[in-house]
Design an enzyme around this catalytic site. Structure first.
Site, mmCIF file in Angstrom:
data_model
loop_
_atom_site.group_PDB
_atom_site.id
_atom_site.type_symbol
_atom_site.label_atom_id
_atom_site.label_comp_id
_atom_site.label_asym_id
_atom_site.label_seq_id
_atom_site.Cartn_x
_atom_site.Cartn_y
_atom_site.Cartn_z
ATOM 1 N N ASP A 146 18.227 -25.934 -7.260
ATOM 2 C CA ASP A 146 19.248 -26.465 -6.347
ATOM 3 C C ASP A 146 20.449 -26.990 -7.123
ATOM 4 O O ASP A 146 21.130 -27.900 -6.688
ATOM 5 C CB ASP A 146 18.631 -27.577 -5.489
ATOM 6 C CG ASP A 146 19.505 -27.937 -4.299
ATOM 7 O OD1 ASP A 146 19.360 -29.053 -3.759
ATOM 8 O OD2 ASP A 146 20.360 -27.108 -3.930
ATOM 9 N N GLU A 167 22.254 -27.737 5.540
ATOM 10 C CA GLU A 167 21.931 -29.127 5.848
ATOM 11 C C GLU A 167 22.957 -29.781 6.784
ATOM 12 O O GLU A 167 24.150 -29.648 6.609
ATOM 13 C CB GLU A 167 21.800 -29.960 4.560
ATOM 14 C CG GLU A 167 22.932 -29.836 3.591
ATOM 15 C CD GLU A 167 22.667 -28.811 2.505
ATOM 16 O OE1 GLU A 167 21.947 -27.838 2.780
ATOM 17 O OE2 GLU A 167 23.192 -28.959 1.404
ATOM 18 N N LYS A 225 25.012 -22.815 -8.345
ATOM 19 C CA LYS A 225 24.443 -21.566 -7.802
ATOM 20 C C LYS A 225 24.566 -20.391 -8.778
ATOM 21 O O LYS A 225 23.744 -19.506 -8.769
ATOM 22 C CB LYS A 225 25.119 -21.211 -6.459
ATOM 23 C CG LYS A 225 25.118 -22.366 -5.463
ATOM 24 C CD LYS A 225 23.755 -23.042 -5.334
ATOM 25 C CE LYS A 225 23.854 -24.459 -4.813
ATOM 26 N NZ LYS A 225 22.592 -25.232 -4.989
ATOM 27 N N ASP A 285 17.278 -23.019 -3.143
ATOM 28 C CA ASP A 285 18.095 -23.475 -2.024
ATOM 29 C C ASP A 285 19.403 -22.692 -1.995
ATOM 30 O O ASP A 285 19.840 -22.144 -3.022
ATOM 31 C CB ASP A 285 18.398 -24.978 -2.160
ATOM 32 C CG ASP A 285 19.044 -25.540 -0.894
ATOM 33 O OD1 ASP A 285 19.762 -26.543 -1.002
ATOM 34 O OD2 ASP A 285 18.845 -24.964 0.194
ATOM 35 N N ASN A 286 20.040 -22.610 -0.826
ATOM 36 C CA ASN A 286 21.411 -22.103 -0.667
ATOM 37 C C ASN A 286 21.604 -20.625 -0.987
ATOM 38 O O ASN A 286 22.667 -20.226 -1.471
ATOM 39 C CB ASN A 286 22.391 -22.898 -1.547
ATOM 40 C CG ASN A 286 22.231 -24.364 -1.375
ATOM 41 O OD1 ASN A 286 21.859 -25.073 -2.322
ATOM 42 N ND2 ASN A 286 22.481 -24.858 -0.177
HETATM 43 C C1 LIG Z 1 25.237 -26.665 -17.055
HETATM 44 C C2 LIG Z 1 25.244 -26.326 -15.615
HETATM 45 C C3 LIG Z 1 23.869 -25.892 -15.133
HETATM 46 N N1 LIG Z 1 22.881 -26.860 -15.489
HETATM 47 C C4 LIG Z 1 22.674 -28.027 -14.852
HETATM 48 N N2 LIG Z 1 21.795 -28.874 -15.411
HETATM 49 C C5 LIG Z 1 21.534 -30.064 -14.820
HETATM 50 N N3 LIG Z 1 22.102 -30.467 -13.661
HETATM 51 C C6 LIG Z 1 22.982 -29.631 -13.087
HETATM 52 C C7 LIG Z 1 23.305 -28.380 -13.636
HETATM 53 N N4 LIG Z 1 24.186 -27.768 -12.818
HETATM 54 C C8 LIG Z 1 24.431 -28.612 -11.789
HETATM 55 N N5 LIG Z 1 23.707 -29.738 -11.961
HETATM 56 C C9 LIG Z 1 23.625 -30.872 -11.035
HETATM 57 O O1 LIG Z 1 23.019 -30.366 -9.831
HETATM 58 C C10 LIG Z 1 23.803 -30.766 -8.693
HETATM 59 C C11 LIG Z 1 24.613 -29.623 -8.226
HETATM 60 C C12 LIG Z 1 24.283 -28.967 -7.135
HETATM 61 C C13 LIG Z 1 25.116 -27.826 -6.677
HETATM 62 N N6 LIG Z 1 24.859 -27.651 -5.256
HETATM 63 C C14 LIG Z 1 25.809 -27.151 -4.471
HETATM 64 O O2 LIG Z 1 26.886 -26.801 -4.916
HETATM 65 C C15 LIG Z 1 25.529 -27.094 -3.025
HETATM 66 C C16 LIG Z 1 26.610 -26.874 -2.172
HETATM 67 C C17 LIG Z 1 26.428 -26.822 -0.787
HETATM 68 C C18 LIG Z 1 27.576 -26.573 0.085
HETATM 69 C C19 LIG Z 1 27.460 -25.702 1.165
HETATM 70 C C20 LIG Z 1 28.558 -25.466 2.004
HETATM 71 C C21 LIG Z 1 29.766 -26.116 1.759
HETATM 72 F F1 LIG Z 1 30.823 -25.922 2.569
HETATM 73 C C22 LIG Z 1 29.880 -27.001 0.686
HETATM 74 C C23 LIG Z 1 28.790 -27.221 -0.152
HETATM 75 C C24 LIG Z 1 25.147 -27.013 -0.237
HETATM 76 C C25 LIG Z 1 24.068 -27.242 -1.107
HETATM 77 O O3 LIG Z 1 22.811 -27.441 -0.618
HETATM 78 C C26 LIG Z 1 24.233 -27.278 -2.485
HETATM 79 O O4 LIG Z 1 23.140 -27.463 -3.277
HETATM 80 C C27 LIG Z 1 24.680 -31.895 -9.193
HETATM 81 O O5 LIG Z 1 23.961 -33.106 -9.153
HETATM 82 C C28 LIG Z 1 24.965 -31.455 -10.623
HETATM 83 O O6 LIG Z 1 25.325 -32.544 -11.453
HETATM 84 MG MG LIG Z 2 21.324 -27.229 -2.127
#
Ligand SMILES: CCCNc1ncnc2c1ncn2[C@@H]1O[C@H](/C=C/CNC(=O)c2cc(-c3ccc(F)cc3)cc(O)c2O)[C@@H](O)[C@H]1O
Ligand SMILES: [Mg+2]
Length: 206
Positions: free
Chosen positions: A133, A191, A136, A161-162
């Site tokens: 999650d 969600e 993406k 997810d997603n």
């Molecule tokens: C180095 C990058 C990859 N490695 C990583 N390692 C550790 N943590 C990472 C991470 N990438 C991202 N994260 C963390 O995960 C989380 C990111 C989640 C990204 N999720 C989304 O973009 C998302 C976005 C939507 C969304 C859907 C529709 C919309 F209009 C707007 C947003 C819905 C969801 O359920 C989502 O999960 C943050 O906390 C970020 O800090």
């Molecule tokens: Mg998600």
């Protein structure tokens, strides 16, 4: 979100923490938690797998961390990876408020760096369950990394997810076409909205 949990949830009661977050995000401020609709699918897949070693990529504020950890059998562990220190700090408080800190290890840092270190640092042989999650466009890269590090075993369940919104096209193509995975889509909604989204469950065949 954290204030809403501290105000409306009962300490040590994970379900009340989940309900407080869902109520807040539905009525006050949308947030990218897996949410209650997809959360029910997460719950049912988790109950079916009953993992002893689970991994979550992308803790965010810990909503799905609480959903997963509350269903783990005694002695089972969840490792959750988050690279944003501010989100990690909120998640730690939400996980602790739910009383689940003994089942959860929150590791701060990027998944790409941490995945190869999970075995030496936490004595993990392999995972039975992985919840994806985070960003993406990193689902596929990290799945291949988990394969290469030997952290998946025959029967390991990946739940992503997603896969529709925002969408993870290259990940979907991979798990649906690879002979090493048995993949299935669970239709739901994004969600706290009526938009379509869903979870992809992919069983690693070894
Ligand atoms: C180095 C990058 C990859 N490695 C990583 N390692 C550790 N943590 C990472 C991470 N990438 C991202 N994260 C963390 O995960 C989380 C990111 C989640 C990204 N999720 C989304 O973009 C998302 C976005 C939507 C969304 C859907 C529709 C919309 F209009 C707007 C947003 C819905 C969801 O359920 C989502 O999960 C943050 O906390 C970020 O800090
Ligand atoms: Mg998600």
């Amino acid at each position: 979100m954290l204030k809403a949990v501290q105000k409306n949830a009962t300490k040590g009661d994970p379900q009340s923490v989940i309900s407080a977050i869902d109520h807040y995000c539905r009525n006050k401020e949308w947030a990218m938690n897996v949410g209650d609709d997809k959360g029910l699918i997460l719950d049912s897949v988790l109950t079916e797998v009953n993992p002893s070693a689970a991994l979550e990529l992308g803790t965010y504020c810990g909503y799905s961390t609480v959903r997963i950890a509350r269903l783990l059998s005694p002695g089972s562990k969840l490792i959750t990876v988050e690279f944003n220190p501010a989100f990690a700090a909120v998640a730690r408080q939400i996980i602790a408020y739910a009383g689940l800190q003994d089942k959860v290890t929150l590791v701060e840092g990027p998944s790409g760096d941490l995945i190869p270190k999970l075995r030496e640092r936490f004595g993990v042989k392999s995972f039975d369950f992985v919840f994806l999650d985070h960003w993406k466009d990193r689902y596929l890269l990290d799945t291949k990394l988990l394969e290469d590090c030997g952290l998946l075993q025959k029967g390991t369940v990946l739940l992503a997810d997603n896969v529709i919104c925002p969408g993870t096209p290259e990940y979907l193509k991979y798990v649906r076409s690879s002979p090493r995975y048995e993949s299935r889509y669970y239709k739901s909604n994004l969600e706290y909205t009526k938009l379509e989204d869903g979870l992809e469950k992919s069983v690693f065949l070894g």
